[in-house]
Design a protein around this motif. Structure first.
Motif, mmCIF file in Angstrom:
data_model
loop_
_atom_site.group_PDB
_atom_site.id
_atom_site.type_symbol
_atom_site.label_atom_id
_atom_site.label_comp_id
_atom_site.label_asym_id
_atom_site.label_seq_id
_atom_site.Cartn_x
_atom_site.Cartn_y
_atom_site.Cartn_z
ATOM 1 N N GLN A 22 -17.253 3.452 37.047
ATOM 2 C CA GLN A 22 -17.366 2.556 38.373
ATOM 3 C C GLN A 22 -17.932 3.252 39.485
ATOM 4 O O GLN A 22 -17.956 4.476 39.718
ATOM 5 N N PHE A 23 -18.614 2.553 40.138
ATOM 6 C CA PHE A 23 -19.568 2.990 41.380
ATOM 7 C C PHE A 23 -19.558 2.278 42.257
ATOM 8 O O PHE A 23 -19.585 0.906 41.975
ATOM 9 N N ILE A 24 -18.997 2.707 43.532
ATOM 10 C CA ILE A 24 -18.999 1.837 44.815
ATOM 11 C C ILE A 24 -20.158 2.253 45.964
ATOM 12 O O ILE A 24 -20.234 3.582 46.062
ATOM 13 N N LEU A 25 -20.539 1.023 46.370
ATOM 14 C CA LEU A 25 -21.435 1.441 47.447
ATOM 15 C C LEU A 25 -20.647 0.955 48.886
ATOM 16 O O LEU A 25 -20.080 -0.144 48.790
ATOM 17 N N SER A 26 -20.720 1.857 49.798
ATOM 18 C CA SER A 26 -19.835 1.457 50.874
ATOM 19 C C SER A 26 -20.683 1.820 52.234
ATOM 20 O O SER A 26 -21.565 2.564 52.429
ATOM 21 N N SER A 27 -20.109 1.138 53.334
ATOM 22 C CA SER A 27 -20.585 1.332 54.671
ATOM 23 C C SER A 27 -19.601 1.155 55.691
ATOM 24 O O SER A 27 -18.854 0.530 55.589
ATOM 25 N N SER A 68 -17.749 -3.065 51.248
ATOM 26 C CA SER A 68 -17.811 -2.284 49.725
ATOM 27 C C SER A 68 -18.321 -3.151 48.637
ATOM 28 O O SER A 68 -17.892 -4.169 48.723
ATOM 29 N N LEU A 69 -18.957 -2.650 47.894
ATOM 30 C CA LEU A 69 -19.755 -3.277 46.735
ATOM 31 C C LEU A 69 -19.330 -2.700 45.626
ATOM 32 O O LEU A 69 -19.474 -1.284 45.640
ATOM 33 N N VAL A 113 -32.054 8.527 50.068
ATOM 34 C CA VAL A 113 -32.596 8.296 51.421
ATOM 35 C C VAL A 113 -31.430 8.488 52.204
ATOM 36 O O VAL A 113 -30.363 8.229 52.165
ATOM 37 N N PRO A 114 -31.703 8.946 53.540
ATOM 38 C CA PRO A 114 -30.839 8.890 54.843
ATOM 39 C C PRO A 114 -30.418 7.486 55.217
ATOM 40 O O PRO A 114 -31.387 6.845 55.410
ATOM 41 N N GLN A 115 -29.309 7.386 55.395
ATOM 42 C CA GLN A 115 -28.908 5.929 55.754
ATOM 43 C C GLN A 115 -27.369 6.093 56.118
ATOM 44 O O GLN A 115 -26.735 7.035 56.042
ATOM 45 N N ASN A 116 -27.051 4.738 56.566
ATOM 46 C CA ASN A 116 -25.465 4.613 56.972
ATOM 47 C C ASN A 116 -24.793 4.272 55.763
ATOM 48 O O ASN A 116 -23.722 3.630 55.838
ATOM 49 N N LEU A 117 -25.252 4.369 54.541
ATOM 50 C CA LEU A 117 -24.295 3.917 53.455
ATOM 51 C C LEU A 117 -24.041 5.231 52.825
ATOM 52 O O LEU A 117 -24.388 6.277 52.839
ATOM 53 N N SER A 118 -22.798 4.930 51.983
ATOM 54 C CA SER A 118 -22.481 5.795 50.928
ATOM 55 C C SER A 118 -21.948 5.455 49.902
ATOM 56 O O SER A 118 -21.889 4.253 49.653
ATOM 57 N N ALA A 119 -21.814 6.278 48.701
ATOM 58 C CA ALA A 119 -21.577 5.937 47.382
ATOM 59 C C ALA A 119 -20.353 6.808 46.826
ATOM 60 O O ALA A 119 -20.146 8.026 47.293
ATOM 61 N N SER A 120 -19.635 6.186 45.940
ATOM 62 C CA SER A 120 -18.559 7.031 45.265
ATOM 63 C C SER A 120 -18.439 6.459 43.991
ATOM 64 O O SER A 120 -18.680 5.489 43.598
ATOM 65 N N ARG A 121 -17.797 7.623 42.990
ATOM 66 C CA ARG A 121 -17.585 7.315 41.798
ATOM 67 C C ARG A 121 -16.203 7.787 41.352
ATOM 68 O O ARG A 121 -16.164 8.920 40.673
#
Lengths: 115, 112
Positions: free
Chosen positions: B73-78, B20-21, B60-68
């Protein structure tokens, strides 16, 4: 496919000379082009934006040209100083699908100004 | 004036662990927000962008997701990190989609 190329990975110049960096693109007609500076371990910092109907833009010792016929932008730093040493990135708005345009960056040119 | 914060600055995580970033922006309202990754020897790769709360577009397809969850506030998760997720993660904001972007200080992620 659409491509952005900064044709020098690295450029070394003597202090006081003018540094010229090149950004070429293919298969696209961008509405604008931007240049950023990135120092090691830090995020890029915006320098200049030039629109398709502008041929040249200046900011202090920086000058950017935009030739839509050649599909090329040149970035000049006059009277270069060691503090100008950094990686310089060009960026274009490219079509990313589904009606969306996003800023796409080149890989950058690492400039070293030698005292 | 506007400022952008990212944390943590550095992170070392084992393969398979979650991530979680977080990124927050101050001094502006309704910004466009972006997550980029910069891998060694490669250019900046746009991962996600958001034009408003709850609106996320993936590049891009990947195993990451993002939420706002909030406007600034913007969060990057896996859920499970891969070795290939290592890199320098940068958050950025802009006013609208056709203007200069302002970048945060970045998070250096190493997945072992």
């Amino acid at each position: 496919s659409q491509k952005i190329e900064q044709n020098s990975e690295a450029l070394n110049i003597q202090e006081g000379k003018t540094a010229t960096l090149t950004c070429n693109y293919t298969n696209y007609s961008p509405a604008y082009l931007q240049w950023y500076r990135q120092d090691p371990g830090r995020g890029p910092v915006f320098l200049l934006l030039i629109r398709e109907n502008e041929k040249e833009k200046r900011k202090e010792r920086l000058k950017v040209t935009f030739d839509t016929t050649l599909k090329q932008s040149l970035f000049h730093i006059t009277a270069s100083q060691p503090a100008d040493s950094a990686t310089y990135l060009c960026a274009l708005d490219l079509y990313s699908g589904a009606g969306s345009y996003q800023l796409t960056f080149g890989k950058g040119t690492k400039l070293s100004v030698i005292p | 004036s506007q400022t952008i914060h990212q944390w943590p600055a550095t992170l070392v995580q084992p393969v398979g662990s979650p991530l979680s970033l977080e990124c927050t922006v101050e001094g502006t309202s309704n910004p466009n927000l972006y997550w980029y990754r910069q891998a060694a020897g490669r250019g900046l790769q746009l991962l996600f962008y958001s034009v408003g709360i709850g609106q996320i577009s993936s590049e891009v397809p990947q195993n990451l997701s993002a939420s706002r969850p909030q406007d600034r506030q913007f969060i990057l998760s896996s859920k499970k990190l891969l070795l290939s997720d290592s890199g320098f993660y940068l958050c950025a904001w802009s006013v609208g989609g056709y203007n200069e972007q302002f970048f945060g200080p970045g998070t250096r992620l190493t997945v072992l």
